[in-house]
Motif scaffolding. Sequence first.
Motif, PDB file in Angstrom:
ATOM      1  N   ARG A 120       0.401 -79.874 -80.327  1.00 30.97           N
ATOM      2  CA  ARG A 120      -0.670 -80.476 -81.130  1.00 30.97           C
ATOM      3  C   ARG A 120      -0.296 -80.466 -82.590  1.00 30.97           C
ATOM      4  NH1 ARG A 120      -5.534 -78.702 -77.369  1.00 30.97           N
ATOM      5  NH2 ARG A 120      -4.005 -78.340 -75.767  1.00 30.97           N
ATOM      6  N   ARG A 121       0.175 -79.306 -83.022  1.00 29.12           N
ATOM      7  CA  ARG A 121       0.503 -79.206 -84.445  1.00 29.12           C
ATOM      8  C   ARG A 121       1.732 -80.036 -84.766  1.00 29.12           C
ATOM      9  NH1 ARG A 121       0.617 -73.237 -85.922  1.00 29.12           N
ATOM     10  NH2 ARG A 121       0.546 -72.726 -83.722  1.00 29.12           N
ATOM     11  N   TYR A 122       2.629 -80.153 -83.799  1.00 28.77           N
ATOM     12  CA  TYR A 122       3.812 -80.995 -83.983  1.00 28.77           C
ATOM     13  C   TYR A 122       3.385 -82.430 -84.274  1.00 28.77           C
ATOM     14  CZ  TYR A 122       8.121 -83.470 -82.646  1.00 28.77           C
ATOM     15  OH  TYR A 122       9.220 -84.282 -82.637  1.00 28.77           O
ATOM     16  N   LEU A 123       2.384 -82.887 -83.540  1.00 31.21           N
ATOM     17  CA  LEU A 123       1.889 -84.254 -83.765  1.00 31.21           C
ATOM     18  C   LEU A 123       1.344 -84.405 -85.186  1.00 31.21           C
ATOM     19  CD1 LEU A 123      -0.062 -85.269 -80.533  1.00 31.21           C
ATOM     20  CD2 LEU A 123       2.212 -85.986 -81.246  1.00 31.21           C
ATOM     21  N   ASN A 124       0.626 -83.385 -85.649  1.00 31.69           N
ATOM     22  CA  ASN A 124       0.074 -83.463 -87.000  1.00 31.69           C
ATOM     23  C   ASN A 124       1.179 -83.495 -88.034  1.00 31.69           C
ATOM     24  OD1 ASN A 124      -2.476 -83.378 -86.036  1.00 31.69           O
ATOM     25  ND2 ASN A 124      -2.897 -81.270 -86.613  1.00 31.69           N
ATOM     26  N   ALA A 125       2.147 -82.573 -87.897  1.00 25.12           N
ATOM     27  CA  ALA A 125       3.242 -82.513 -88.871  1.00 25.12           C
ATOM     28  C   ALA A 125       4.008 -83.830 -88.860  1.00 25.12           C
ATOM     29  CB  ALA A 125       4.173 -81.345 -88.538  1.00 25.12           C
ATOM     30  N   SER A 126       4.232 -84.343 -87.662  1.00 23.51           N
ATOM     31  CA  SER A 126       4.988 -85.569 -87.515  1.00 23.51           C
ATOM     32  C   SER A 126       4.257 -86.746 -88.163  1.00 23.51           C
ATOM     33  CB  SER A 126       5.206 -85.785 -86.019  1.00 23.51           C
ATOM     34  OG  SER A 126       5.720 -87.028 -85.764  1.00 23.51           O
ATOM     35  N   ALA A 127       2.933 -86.828 -87.935  1.00 27.22           N
ATOM     36  CA  ALA A 127       2.158 -87.932 -88.509  1.00 27.22           C
ATOM     37  C   ALA A 127       2.132 -87.830 -90.034  1.00 27.22           C
ATOM     38  CB  ALA A 127       0.739 -87.910 -87.951  1.00 27.22           C
ATOM     39  N   THR A 128       2.031 -86.613 -90.544  1.00 28.55           N
ATOM     40  CA  THR A 128       1.990 -86.454 -91.999  1.00 28.55           C
ATOM     41  C   THR A 128       3.319 -86.854 -92.625  1.00 28.55           C
ATOM     42  OG1 THR A 128       0.489 -84.601 -91.674  1.00 28.55           O
ATOM     43  CG2 THR A 128       1.454 -84.817 -93.860  1.00 28.55           C
ATOM     44  N   LEU A 129       4.407 -86.407 -92.018  1.00 31.24           N
ATOM     45  CA  LEU A 129       5.733 -86.775 -92.547  1.00 31.24           C
ATOM     46  C   LEU A 129       5.898 -88.295 -92.551  1.00 31.24           C
ATOM     47  CD1 LEU A 129       7.912 -84.069 -90.774  1.00 31.24           C
ATOM     48  CD2 LEU A 129       7.753 -84.400 -93.251  1.00 31.24           C
ATOM     49  N   GLN A 130       5.519 -88.886 -91.429  1.00 29.46           N
ATOM     50  CA  GLN A 130       5.621 -90.332 -91.272  1.00 29.46           C
ATOM     51  C   GLN A 130       4.847 -91.051 -92.374  1.00 29.46           C
ATOM     52  OE1 GLN A 130       7.200 -91.760 -88.560  1.00 29.46           O
ATOM     53  NE2 GLN A 130       6.798 -93.793 -89.396  1.00 29.46           N
ATOM     54  N   ARG A 131       3.629 -90.608 -92.569  1.00 25.29           N
ATOM     55  CA  ARG A 131       2.767 -91.272 -93.546  1.00 25.29           C
ATOM     56  C   ARG A 131       3.293 -91.076 -94.962  1.00 25.29           C
ATOM     57  NH1 ARG A 131       1.032 -95.106 -94.736  1.00 25.29           N
ATOM     58  NH2 ARG A 131      -0.966 -95.517 -95.691  1.00 25.29           N
ATOM     59  N   LEU A 132       3.739 -89.881 -95.261  1.00 25.00           N
ATOM     60  CA  LEU A 132       4.269 -89.616 -96.606  1.00 25.00           C
ATOM     61  C   LEU A 132       5.450 -90.524 -96.895  1.00 25.00           C
ATOM     62  CD1 LEU A 132       4.130 -85.713 -96.777  1.00 25.00           C
ATOM     63  CD2 LEU A 132       2.923 -87.322 -98.284  1.00 25.00           C
ATOM     64  N   VAL A 133       6.345 -90.625 -95.932  1.00 29.43           N
ATOM     65  CA  VAL A 133       7.536 -91.448 -96.143  1.00 29.43           C
ATOM     66  C   VAL A 133       7.136 -92.912 -96.328  1.00 29.43           C
ATOM     67  CG1 VAL A 133       9.618 -92.290 -95.013  1.00 29.43           C
ATOM     68  CG2 VAL A 133       9.118 -89.862 -95.001  1.00 29.43           C
ATOM     69  N   GLU A 134       6.159 -93.344 -95.535  1.00 28.77           N
ATOM     70  CA  GLU A 134       5.685 -94.739 -95.675  1.00 28.77           C
ATOM     71  C   GLU A 134       5.105 -95.002 -97.064  1.00 28.77           C
ATOM     72  OE1 GLU A 134       4.192 -95.226 -91.066  1.00 28.77           O
ATOM     73  OE2 GLU A 134       2.686 -95.187 -92.673  1.00 28.77           O
ATOM     74  N   THR A 135       4.450 -93.996 -97.637  1.00 27.14           N
ATOM     75  CA  THR A 135       3.849 -94.207 -98.956  1.00 27.14           C
ATOM     76  C   THR A 135       4.893 -94.218-100.064  1.00 27.14           C
ATOM     77  OG1 THR A 135       3.566 -91.868 -99.406  1.00 27.14           O
ATOM     78  CG2 THR A 135       1.713 -92.975 -98.341  1.00 27.14           C
ATOM     79  N   GLY A 136       6.102 -93.821 -99.732  1.00 30.37           N
ATOM     80  CA  GLY A 136       7.168 -93.815-100.742  1.00 30.37           C
ATOM     81  C   GLY A 136       7.372 -92.446-101.374  1.00 30.37           C
TER      82      GLY A 136
END
Length: 373
Positions: A120-136
């Motif tokens: 569960r937490r892996y999904l959260n960390a993964s989504a946050t990393l993904q989103r951060l990278v997308e924002t630049g």
Amino acid sequence: MERTVPLNLRKTRRLVVKVGSALLVENGEARAEWLATLAHDLADLRSGGTEIIVVSSGAIALGAAKLGLARGGRGSLADAQAAASVGQVELARLWSDKLRRHDITAAQMLVTLGDLEDRRRYLNASATLQRLVETGAIPVVNENDSVATEEIRFGDNDRLAARVAQAAGADTVILLSDVDGLYDRDPGEEDARLVERIEGVTPEIIAMAGPESSSGIGSGGMLAKLQAARIAERAGITLVIANGTGPSPLTRYCDTAIGTVFLPQADASARKAWLAGRLAPAGVLTVDPGCATALANGASLLAAGLIEVAGEFGRGDLVAIHGPKGERLGQGLVEYGAAECRTIIGLREDEQEARLGYAPRAAVVHRDHMVRE
Ligand code: GLU
């Protein structure tokens, strides 16, 4: 001898750069000028289209100096934790300052082993990393040393970097340290040779690491780097060990290719292979024909395509995905528990919030967390 340079950092899509304590901190002081040259390298790679995530050590070393703790803050777990919480403030400031000069926003992420091992937490960390990278932004990740206890710590940022790469869907990790790479024997010996390329970390390779070799500031050492390489190779990720001591270490690596490259031992889809491991799916999501086609083309599973939800499962559990005729399409980690899946079954994104009572997640099963049959 054939010069194998299988890796051009400029061609990597998403790169994790791990910076060791020995590079960032010297006699208790940050090597700010050196860090400025690295930030320049990162900005350069990023403008060429490579997405960047940094894993930075140095909190304990910086904090220990400020607090005047013996043994670089590594005398006891309590010392290390206190030092980390003081040093992390400065570490974040340093990164933020140096990246801002290139108009890049730094984002701090502190994670524990549990955050990357629990699904569960892996999904959260993964989504946050993904989103951060997308924002630049450039995420600057470190272990959450001030709360992690001995049993739930990585302890070294080498393995943390490999796990972060896996969670972030990165294709390459470069571990910048104060050694050139892996030598076939003690680098002090006259005929020691740098191993340029490794295809599979075998027990013979592990034996080359010899007794713990480390500058003493960080906790990495060659063994930790080889463990990181094993995580990476099984996840379909290329890993490089290179010397980052001098200025502009990434440019230097791109120009000289001096270092050790560990080639992935599984194709990129194996990054998700742990999903397909021995876990038994806790439920079944059945999708309509349109969704089945979309999945085959690499899309995420959206609620709009769901026609049936079977089983009881929680967020982060593994679920099987079936087509309309019951044919198995794949499996993945589900973003919602079974009850919520039933709540939003068949709904478009704009219809979901009212039912859920909160903003919906990007997908029911994200493509990054799905393996197809
Ligand atoms: N997380 C530790 C720090 O920031 C470093 C761990 C390591 O040395 O790899 O100081």
